[in-house]
Design an enzyme around this catalytic site. Sequence first.
Site, PDB file in Angstrom:
ATOM      1  N   LEU A 151       8.419  -5.887   3.309  1.00  0.00           N
ATOM      2  CA  LEU A 151       8.650  -7.343   3.796  1.00  0.00           C
ATOM      3  C   LEU A 151       8.476  -7.398   5.504  1.00  0.00           C
ATOM      4  O   LEU A 151       9.437  -7.953   6.214  1.00  0.00           O
ATOM      5  CB  LEU A 151      10.023  -7.966   3.427  1.00  0.00           C
ATOM      6  N   SER A 173      12.045  -2.523   1.053  1.00  0.00           N
ATOM      7  CA  SER A 173      11.576  -1.759   2.325  1.00  0.00           C
ATOM      8  C   SER A 173      12.973  -0.982   2.675  1.00  0.00           C
ATOM      9  O   SER A 173      13.910  -0.821   1.812  1.00  0.00           O
ATOM     10  CB  SER A 173      11.650  -2.930   3.230  1.00  0.00           C
ATOM     11  N   ARG A 231      -2.584   0.291   2.633  1.00  0.00           N
ATOM     12  CA  ARG A 231      -3.653   1.569   2.740  1.00  0.00           C
ATOM     13  C   ARG A 231      -3.569   2.180   1.303  1.00  0.00           C
ATOM     14  O   ARG A 231      -2.612   2.301   0.602  1.00  0.00           O
ATOM     15  CB  ARG A 231      -2.879   2.472   3.897  1.00  0.00           C
ATOM     16  N   ASP A 255      -7.639  -3.542  -2.032  1.00  0.00           N
ATOM     17  CA  ASP A 255      -8.474  -3.712  -0.940  1.00  0.00           C
ATOM     18  C   ASP A 255      -8.740  -2.581  -0.460  1.00  0.00           C
ATOM     19  O   ASP A 255      -9.649  -2.445   0.583  1.00  0.00           O
ATOM     20  CB  ASP A 255      -7.989  -4.932  -0.219  1.00  0.00           C
ATOM     21  N   GLU A 260     -11.548   5.940   1.454  1.00  0.00           N
ATOM     22  CA  GLU A 260     -12.627   5.026   1.500  1.00  0.00           C
ATOM     23  C   GLU A 260     -13.871   5.608   2.515  1.00  0.00           C
ATOM     24  O   GLU A 260     -13.642   6.517   3.205  1.00  0.00           O
ATOM     25  CB  GLU A 260     -11.971   3.950   2.501  1.00  0.00           C
ATOM     26  N   HIS A 278     -11.989  -3.324   1.642  1.00  0.00           N
ATOM     27  CA  HIS A 278     -10.920  -3.591   2.888  1.00  0.00           C
ATOM     28  C   HIS A 278     -11.690  -4.470   3.665  1.00  0.00           C
ATOM     29  O   HIS A 278     -11.859  -4.198   4.929  1.00  0.00           O
ATOM     30  CB  HIS A 278     -11.306  -2.076   3.537  1.00  0.00           C
TER      31      HIS A 278
END
Length: 312
Positions: A151, A173, A231, A255, A260, A278
């Site tokens: 957050l 978190s 990520r 995403d 990647e 991404h």
Amino acid sequence: MSKPEILTVAKLWPPYLEELQQNFVVHDRTHELDAAAFAQIAPRIKAIAGGGESQVTRALMEQLPALQMISVFGVGYDRYDVAAARERSIPVTNTPDVLTDDVADMGIALMLALSRSIPQADQYVRDGKWMGGPMPLARKVSGARLGIVGLGRIGSAIARRAAGFDMSIAYTSRNKVVDSPYTYYPTPAALAAEVDFLMVITPGGAGTKGLINAEVLTALGAKGYLINVARGSVVDESALITALQNNVIAGAALDVFENEPHVPAALCAMSNVVLAPHVASATWQTRRAMADLAFGNLQAHFAGKPLLTPVP
Ligand code: NAP
Ligand code: 8YV
């Protein structure tokens, strides 16, 4: 006065690269493309300009004795060895805040695309299948339970948007956010067990590697959906593929990926997965703002002024 020489470590957004070329002597990825030329220019490199996904290792920095600063075109800098830079008092800058809206928008867009089968709906119409009858029903988002892993700036912007969909919002978190109106869970697994949609938006790097693992996916359950705009490293990709193949979770929207731009064929083959390359911050407006900030940091450094956004 001669222009400072800089090294780019990513294929940068062309308008940003042009701006750099007007103000610096730019060696565009020479370290990857031409070892002999790199050996010649390395002693003169004063700054590195890279993207959020770029890698800058201790070994690269050790080849740059005149390196003074590193400017990241992105908020994430998990593949930059910041500790090695700090040892040499080399500041690292990034581009926080200016991309928060776009990434939050994309997180919500992916959640809607996944739950409402928007890519499939588009394909259904194009393929002429509508003539044969209606599509299968989808999953309602409004009023559902959203869990946010991380957050921070972007996680909070996602929560604000989700409130507009009357979602109940919880988060995890390492530290509980003081005065947050949202329900806190101490671990991703505890959070996942209580939500319909799990949205991942932490930094990458060693501290979050594989944070979303088989245990978390099992807790999310057969009716749960995963969205990752953080990520690729934060989600254990092979555990995710296994979970999707065995209906341990209902679907995923991604995403970002572990390796990647390579995306596992297994993910591409599944219809309950929405994929994006991404692009969460990839709008003209935000790329312009990111370029201004990344360039502004370089400019400030070479003008002897305080950096605009040094990483903490
Ligand atoms: P931020 O404000 O620093 O927020 C990061 C949040 O993650 C904080 O709430 C932090 O809280 C939490 N966190 C860190 N480590 C954690 C852990 N081990 N377990 C659980 N929570 C953890 O950063 P931001 O601006 O929101 O950006 C977040 C990340 O989004 C970036 O670092 C980048 O990787 C990613 N991103 C992706 C795109 C894209 O194109 N897909 C674009 C921009 C950003 P605690 O410190 O209390 O744990
Ligand atoms: C960009 C990102 O795609 O900000 C980040 O951390 O991952 C994205 O905004 C990237 O930085 C462009 O290189």
